[in-house]
Design a protein around this motif. Structure first.
Motif, PDB file in Angstrom:
ATOM      1  N   ILE A  31       0.698  -1.164   0.332  1.00 46.66           N
ATOM      2  CA  ILE A  31       0.510  -0.306  -0.117  1.00 46.66           C
ATOM      3  C   ILE A  31       0.911   1.199   0.030  1.00 46.66           C
ATOM      4  CG2 ILE A  31      -2.140   1.209   0.813  1.00 46.66           C
ATOM      5  CD1 ILE A  31      -2.693  -1.561   2.415  1.00 46.66           C
ATOM      6  N   ILE A  32       0.511   2.290  -0.160  1.00 44.51           N
ATOM      7  CA  ILE A  32       1.812   3.157  -0.887  1.00 44.51           C
ATOM      8  C   ILE A  32       0.653   4.756  -1.151  1.00 44.51           C
ATOM      9  CG2 ILE A  32       3.387   5.133  -2.270  1.00 44.51           C
ATOM     10  CD1 ILE A  32       3.586   2.383  -3.595  1.00 44.51           C
ATOM     11  N   ASP A  33       0.865   5.477   0.168  1.00 41.90           N
ATOM     12  CA  ASP A  33      -0.184   6.152   0.606  1.00 41.90           C
ATOM     13  C   ASP A  33       0.332   7.581   1.614  1.00 41.90           C
ATOM     14  OD1 ASP A  33      -3.061   6.968   1.059  1.00 41.90           O
ATOM     15  OD2 ASP A  33      -2.304   6.838   3.372  1.00 41.90           O
ATOM     16  N   GLU A  34      -0.543   8.659   1.246  1.00 37.85           N
ATOM     17  CA  GLU A  34       0.597   9.893   1.949  1.00 37.85           C
ATOM     18  C   GLU A  34       0.227  10.422   2.967  1.00 37.85           C
ATOM     19  OE1 GLU A  34      -1.567  10.356  -0.212  1.00 37.85           O
ATOM     20  OE2 GLU A  34      -3.595  12.012  -0.597  1.00 37.85           O
ATOM     21  N   MET A  35      -1.041   9.945   3.436  1.00 33.30           N
ATOM     22  CA  MET A  35      -1.032  10.444   4.958  1.00 33.30           C
ATOM     23  C   MET A  35      -1.127   9.692   6.170  1.00 33.30           C
ATOM     24  SD  MET A  35      -2.606  12.465   5.898  1.00 33.30           S
ATOM     25  CE  MET A  35      -3.458  13.766   4.956  1.00 33.30           C
ATOM     26  N   LEU A  36      -1.237   7.398   6.186  1.00 30.65           N
ATOM     27  CA  LEU A  36      -0.483   7.153   7.603  1.00 30.65           C
ATOM     28  C   LEU A  36       0.813   7.298   7.456  1.00 30.65           C
ATOM     29  CD1 LEU A  36      -3.589   6.248   7.623  1.00 30.65           C
ATOM     30  CD2 LEU A  36      -2.820   4.107   7.844  1.00 30.65           C
ATOM     31  N   PRO A  37       1.365   6.971   8.997  1.00 31.47           N
ATOM     32  CA  PRO A  37       0.638   7.100  10.004  1.00 31.47           C
ATOM     33  C   PRO A  37       0.022   7.742  10.517  1.00 31.47           C
ATOM     34  CG  PRO A  37       2.679   7.439  10.485  1.00 31.47           C
ATOM     35  CD  PRO A  37       2.068   7.703   9.253  1.00 31.47           C
ATOM     36  N   CYS A  38      -0.282   9.464  10.012  1.00 35.14           N
ATOM     37  CA  CYS A  38      -0.950  10.393  10.349  1.00 35.14           C
ATOM     38  C   CYS A  38      -2.602  10.328  10.663  1.00 35.14           C
ATOM     39  CB  CYS A  38      -0.977  11.865   9.759  1.00 35.14           C
ATOM     40  SG  CYS A  38      -2.319  12.934  10.555  1.00 35.14           S
ATOM     41  N   ASP A  39      -3.335  10.579  12.161  1.00 35.34           N
ATOM     42  CA  ASP A  39      -5.039   9.839  11.862  1.00 35.34           C
ATOM     43  C   ASP A  39      -6.113  10.830  11.834  1.00 35.34           C
ATOM     44  OD1 ASP A  39      -3.537   7.728  13.200  1.00 35.34           O
ATOM     45  OD2 ASP A  39      -2.944   8.167  15.247  1.00 35.34           O
ATOM     46  N   PHE A  40      -5.398  11.525  10.862  1.00 39.87           N
ATOM     47  CA  PHE A  40      -6.105  13.173   9.956  1.00 39.87           C
ATOM     48  C   PHE A  40      -6.777  12.457   8.820  1.00 39.87           C
ATOM     49  CE2 PHE A  40      -3.985  15.257  12.838  1.00 39.87           C
ATOM     50  CZ  PHE A  40      -5.199  16.521  13.111  1.00 39.87           C
ATOM     51  N   LEU A  60       3.663  -1.186   3.834  1.00 42.38           N
ATOM     52  CA  LEU A  60       2.533   0.397   3.338  1.00 42.38           C
ATOM     53  C   LEU A  60       4.023   1.762   3.670  1.00 42.38           C
ATOM     54  CD1 LEU A  60      -0.751   2.568   4.528  1.00 42.38           C
ATOM     55  CD2 LEU A  60       1.586   3.324   4.558  1.00 42.38           C
ATOM     56  N   LEU A  61       4.480   1.946   2.205  1.00 43.45           N
ATOM     57  CA  LEU A  61       4.968   2.593   2.183  1.00 43.45           C
ATOM     58  C   LEU A  61       4.142   4.436   2.549  1.00 43.45           C
ATOM     59  CD1 LEU A  61       7.554   1.343  -0.603  1.00 43.45           C
ATOM     60  CD2 LEU A  61       7.761   1.430   2.500  1.00 43.45           C
ATOM     61  N   SER A  62       4.901   5.082   3.827  1.00 41.49           N
ATOM     62  CA  SER A  62       4.096   6.472   3.632  1.00 41.49           C
ATOM     63  C   SER A  62       4.950   7.417   2.656  1.00 41.49           C
ATOM     64  CB  SER A  62       4.386   6.761   5.226  1.00 41.49           C
ATOM     65  OG  SER A  62       3.439   8.154   4.764  1.00 41.49           O
ATOM     66  N   THR A  63       4.474   8.400   2.178  1.00 36.40           N
ATOM     67  CA  THR A  63       4.711  10.279   1.561  1.00 36.40           C
ATOM     68  C   THR A  63       4.685  10.608   2.330  1.00 36.40           C
ATOM     69  OG1 THR A  63       3.325  10.040   0.387  1.00 36.40           O
ATOM     70  CG2 THR A  63       4.925   9.207  -0.888  1.00 36.40           C
ATOM     71  N   GLU A  64       4.720  10.865   3.287  1.00 37.77           N
ATOM     72  CA  GLU A  64       4.705  12.146   4.185  1.00 37.77           C
ATOM     73  C   GLU A  64       3.552  12.962   3.827  1.00 37.77           C
ATOM     74  OE1 GLU A  64       8.085  12.089   6.724  1.00 37.77           O
ATOM     75  OE2 GLU A  64       8.353  10.006   5.172  1.00 37.77           O
TER      76      GLU A  64
END
Length: 515
Positions: A31-40, A60-64
């Motif tokens: 999974i590639i996502d820009e939000m996790l691990p942020c809980d918003f 999961l890889l996060s792009t922050e």
């Protein structure tokens, strides 16, 4: 970067902390996502944490992408503060680890995220599934959005596109020309319908468990636009209703401020809560009676659009808040006006009149709110939503695919010793090449000299053959009595005879000196 016992230790550029990862980590689902691990983003937290738990071989890889808009924490601090279970946190990595991960299938949500990651997926030939929610730079009639979307869905790496709205499905088919076999329509989104809320037990009722009527507006603001999400309509309706209902309060959640639209005459009735994490709404929504969402696209049928209902409205409905919402793009496929939802339009006066009827007769208000809650739980049931998605992902993972080749990792600029070793090896190879080239030139010169000698021998042999032929002719023509003498004379004058005489003389001289 240090390597020991097959483990790579990577130092964070933000904090200097060391993190250990296997040098080649294989997984089924990435999974590639820009939000996790942020809980918003609660829907992402719920959906992705389910995948990371359900699929044992998953990461999961996060792009922050939370920086600036939601949080300024580093990846490490954001992960540490996240409310996600520890087992899930261990599967979340920074995107800088992408080159070390070898997945069978990637999963992405929103067009802008897929477009940002598309070159990486193509470079590694990683097949993927795109969940195409409204928003995320997916815009109707926008040429750039169309080009990005068409490039992605036409790629053979794109195996499936999940759409959650009939408008998205029809647009892919009619405007983008997407292969119908790639499209999977799953109405709604992944939200926590199993939140433990019971309407009859947990709902706060006006006149019983609270002294105010409460209407809310919940949305993220994009730029300076106060109209797209319907905040201007909320204020206009509030000004009308405030005069008729002194116990009515208006709540605003999101990045809206009192100075954006004049609140003259009603400012003391407004409460601005600002941006809030998902945990805030567990206590907030049970006290709310109505959520008003008169959202609209930028212009008729063009530009960005919201799903129906919006994510905020869906979450409010799961906590027993009556949805009073607009549907300008006709995306409703499950609800009935004045039965399990209330439809409004962009006429503030007409909307105010409809809401006033409900506020005057709270028994009908709460009856509609109950039916709204019950229908939302049925239509958007999290278990069904997750089952449909997990089944699709599993079908793709079960397909036989060629191995995804992990490219050689880029060398760290800090690893100077390794770089020096490579430079020395190149220097030696260059020297060896030059030496071999010189040897080749010397051998070529020797060959040419031998070739010249061979040609000289060929010429000498030809001359000797001519002499022999001449001698034979002479003997054949000579008288019989003088033939022997002539032969002896010819032999004495021949080169072999002369050479023999010269050799005998040299031998005599040598032994004469020795004596």
């Amino acid at each position: 970067m240090n390597v020991s016992d097959g483990i790579v230790a990577v130092q964070s550029m933000d904090t200097g902390k060391m993190h250990s990862y296997p040098p080649h980590e294989y997984c089924d689902l990435l999974i590639i996502d820009e939000m996790l691990p942020c809980d918003f983003s609660p829907f992402r937290s719920l959906e992705y944490s389910h995948y990371l738990g359900y699929f044992g071989s998953s990461l999961l890889l996060s792009t922050e992408g939370w920086h600036g808009a939601f949080s300024n924490l580093s990846f490490e601090d954001q992960l540490s503060e996240s409310a996600l279970p520890e087992a899930i946190k261990r599967k979340i990595r920074p995107f800088s680890q992408f080159s070390a991960i070898v997945p069978k299938l990637a999963y992405l949500t929103f067009l802008h995220n897929a477009w940002q990651m598309f070159p990486y997926l193509v470079d590694r030939q990683i097949p993927f599934v795109l969940q195409l929610y409204p928003g995320g730079r997916f815009e109707i009639g926008n040429e750039e959005s169309d080009n990005h979307l068409r490039t992605i869905v036409e790629s053979p790496l794109c195996r499936k596109v999940i759409v959650t709205q009939n408008l998205s499905r029809d647009y892919l088919l009619d405007r983008i020309g997407c292969d119908p076999a790639k499209i999977q329509f799953i109405y709604g989104g992944v939200y926590d319908t199993n939140n433990g809320f019971d309407f009859l037990r947990d709902k706060k009722f006006y006149g019983k468990s609270k002294d105010t009527l409460d209407m809310c507006f919940v949305a993220h603001r994009y730029g300076d636009d106060t109209k797209k999400k319907g905040y201007d309509q909320f204020v206009a309706v509030a000004k009308v209703l405030a005069q008729r209902f002194p116990d009515l309060r208006f709540h605003v959640v999101g990045d809206y401020t009192p100075d954006q639209i004049s609140l003259e005459g009603v400012a003391d009735r407004f409460v601005f809560h600002g941006k809030r994490p998902a945990s805030f709404f567990k206590e907030f929504y049970p006290s709310m009676d109505i959520i008003l969402s008169a959202n609209r696209p930028s212009s008729e049928g063009v530009g960005a659009f919201d799903g129906f209902p919006t994510g905020a409205c869906m979450e409010a409905g799961f906590w027993g808040v009556l949805n009073c919402i607009s549907d300008p793009l006709k995306m409703n496929v499950a609800f009935t006006d004045d039965v399990d939802v209330v439809f409004v339009d962009l006429d503030a006066a007409r909307t105010a009149d409809r809401l006033a009827e409900l506020l005057e007769h709270t028994d009908r208000l709460y009856r509609l709110a109950y039916e709204n809650w019950h229908k939302f739980i049925q239509v958007f049931d999290a278990n069904r939503q997750m089952w449909d998605r997990c089944r699709l992902i599993t079908e793709q993972l079960l397909k036989t695919e060629a191995l995804i080749i992990r490219p050689a990792p880029r060398m760290s600029s800090m690893d100077t010793s390794l770089l020096a070793g490579y430079k020395e090896e190149v220097r030696q190879l260059t020297a060896n090449y030059k030496d071999a080239e010189m040897r080749h030139d010397n051998l070529l010169a020797e060959y040419r000299q031998l070739a010249s000698g061979f040609l000289s021998l060929q010429s000498e042999n030809a001359r000797l053959a001519a002499d022999n032929a001449s001698l034979t002719t002479t003997l054949a023509d000579a008288p019989a009595l003088g033939r022997a003498e002539l032969l002896m004379l010819r032999l004495a004058q021949s080169r072999p005879a002369m050479f023999l005489r010269k050799s005998v003389i040299q031998i005599k001289q040598h032994f004469g000196k020795s004596a």
